[in-house]
Design an enzyme around this catalytic site. Sequence first.
Site, PDB file in Angstrom:
ATOM      1  N   ARG A   1       0.842  -1.196   0.000  1.00 33.72           N
ATOM      2  CA  ARG A   1       0.000   0.000   0.000  1.00 33.72           C
ATOM      3  C   ARG A   1       0.876   1.245   0.000  1.00 33.72           C
ATOM      4  NH1 ARG A   1       1.648   2.094   3.912  1.00 33.72           N
ATOM      5  NH2 ARG A   1       0.446   3.967   3.554  1.00 33.72           N
TER       6      ARG A   1
ATOM      7  N   ARG B   1      -7.586  -0.606  -6.986  1.00 34.15           N
ATOM      8  CA  ARG B   1      -7.775   0.585  -6.136  1.00 34.15           C
ATOM      9  C   ARG B   1      -7.906   1.808  -7.044  1.00 34.15           C
ATOM     10  NH1 ARG B   1      -4.404   1.379  -0.840  1.00 34.15           N
ATOM     11  NH2 ARG B   1      -6.412   2.171  -0.147  1.00 34.15           N
TER      12      ARG B   1
ATOM     13  N   ASP C   1      -2.368  10.842  -2.646  1.00 37.65           N
ATOM     14  CA  ASP C   1      -2.707   9.757  -3.573  1.00 37.65           C
ATOM     15  C   ASP C   1      -3.042  10.271  -4.959  1.00 37.65           C
ATOM     16  OD1 ASP C   1      -3.345   8.603  -0.730  1.00 37.65           O
ATOM     17  OD2 ASP C   1      -3.024   6.925  -2.106  1.00 37.65           O
TER      18      ASP C   1
ATOM     19  N   ASN D   1      -5.914  12.276  -0.102  1.00 35.81           N
ATOM     20  CA  ASN D   1      -5.017  11.478   0.747  1.00 35.81           C
ATOM     21  C   ASN D   1      -5.903  10.729   1.740  1.00 35.81           C
ATOM     22  OD1 ASN D   1      -2.281  10.716   1.491  1.00 35.81           O
ATOM     23  ND2 ASN D   1      -2.624  11.823   3.391  1.00 35.81           N
TER      24      ASN D   1
HETATM   25  O1  MRU Z   1      -4.890   3.232   1.885  1.00 36.14           O
HETATM   26  P1  MRU Z   1      -3.417   3.491   1.893  1.00 36.14           P
HETATM   27  O2  MRU Z   1      -2.759   3.005   3.125  1.00 36.14           O
HETATM   28  O3  MRU Z   1      -2.745   3.013   0.639  1.00 36.14           O
HETATM   29  O4  MRU Z   1      -3.316   5.079   1.891  1.00 36.14           O
HETATM   30  C1  MRU Z   1      -2.060   5.656   1.762  1.00 36.14           C
HETATM   31  C2  MRU Z   1      -2.045   7.124   1.889  1.00 36.14           C
HETATM   32  O5  MRU Z   1      -3.053   7.778   1.970  1.00 36.14           O
HETATM   33  C3  MRU Z   1      -0.687   7.760   1.788  1.00 36.14           C
HETATM   34  O6  MRU Z   1      -0.643   8.945   2.516  1.00 36.14           O
HETATM   35  C4  MRU Z   1      -0.399   8.073   0.317  1.00 36.14           C
HETATM   36  O7  MRU Z   1      -0.586   6.955  -0.472  1.00 36.14           O
HETATM   37  C5  MRU Z   1       0.970   8.595   0.121  1.00 36.14           C
HETATM   38  S1  MRU Z   1       2.217   7.366   0.347  1.00 36.14           S
HETATM   39  C6  MRU Z   1       3.651   8.140   0.014  1.00 36.14           C
END
Ligand code: MRU
Length: 358
Positions: A55, A98, A246, A256
Amino acid sequence: MSALQEVTHIDNVRLGEDGKSVVILDQTQLPNRTIYETLRTAEELYTAIKTLQVRGAPAIGICAGYGLAALARQSAATDRAAFDRLLREQSDYLVSSRPTAVNLSWAARRMCALLDAHGDWTVPQMQDALEAEARAIHREDIEMCRAISEHGLSLLKEGDGILTHCNAGPLATSRYGTALGPIFLGTERGMHFRVFADETRPLLQGARLTSYELQKGGVDVTLICDNMASIVMKNGWINACFVGCDRVAANGDTANKIGTSGVAILAKYYGIPFYVLGPTSTIDMSCPTGADIRIEERDPEEIKTKFYAEPMALPEVKCYNPAFDVTDHSLIAGIITEKGICRPPFSQNLPTFFRERK
Ligand code: MRU
């Protein structure tokens, strides 16, 4: 290797020795167990991304790159038409795991673009080229994280208090990470910071991953529940908020982890600068505003039962479980990429910044 280097060199995603598999550190098992999983099929790759075994926006892009290289290496197709058709199908399938982090589709598109660019190459030549491209995506992410860390560190001074949300460290990226990159880099250079890590409900990336990385790396970290961000800001303990992203829309609106926009609103109230850190692969200039970003909705059981010894809600109770939210560009003091710090007004500066510095 020092404890800090061990964290910044964490081996979270790599191509298997045989070139036909992807090896990931299963992030759902941390911080209690360090377990590596070998993924061979498109279904295994899809599930690992969907269930957050791997992730973080850049890390899932890297995983998709290696995944497509591994699937291409396994291909039984002897002619290019069949080889290309299968790989494009597998690419679409992985991208559907995703929807919010643009790095996933960005990496998959970059891999598939090779098919168009070299229509006259043989299958074995394409297999080699795809592996090289996946390795390049990974290598470039390492370089981008390093550059982001340098730019972010220019905003910090000795002793600063920083609040972060979710996990944007080495596990989510490569090496230093994005939001945590300046903290690791500064620490490596002998600086000291006090980091407050939001636990990040409902999946606890802050508790399970961010506080793990910082603690193991020898950084002063304090874990707080998400609803404690206001009090630590009010106490005057926070000089800046650093978060990952994201997807960044062309006007600077930023998706994010769920809860990020609330942190930004609090920061505005307390007069604390709120910075978003991410590679330019996370900026989606084809997406005009945050309203155009698709927000992933996840299983209600993540709220009701996951991490609890017994259910914490009636089974029939309705839940809303968005995985991300969008922080309005008006709340963001700067977007820190590998190419420098983009300041508001983002609608005006982001396109110029993106074009000129590319
Ligand atoms: O659902 P996740 O754990 O993949 O979410 C991740 C985030 O929101 C992070 O802050 C984002 O991907 C940036 S990682 C450098």
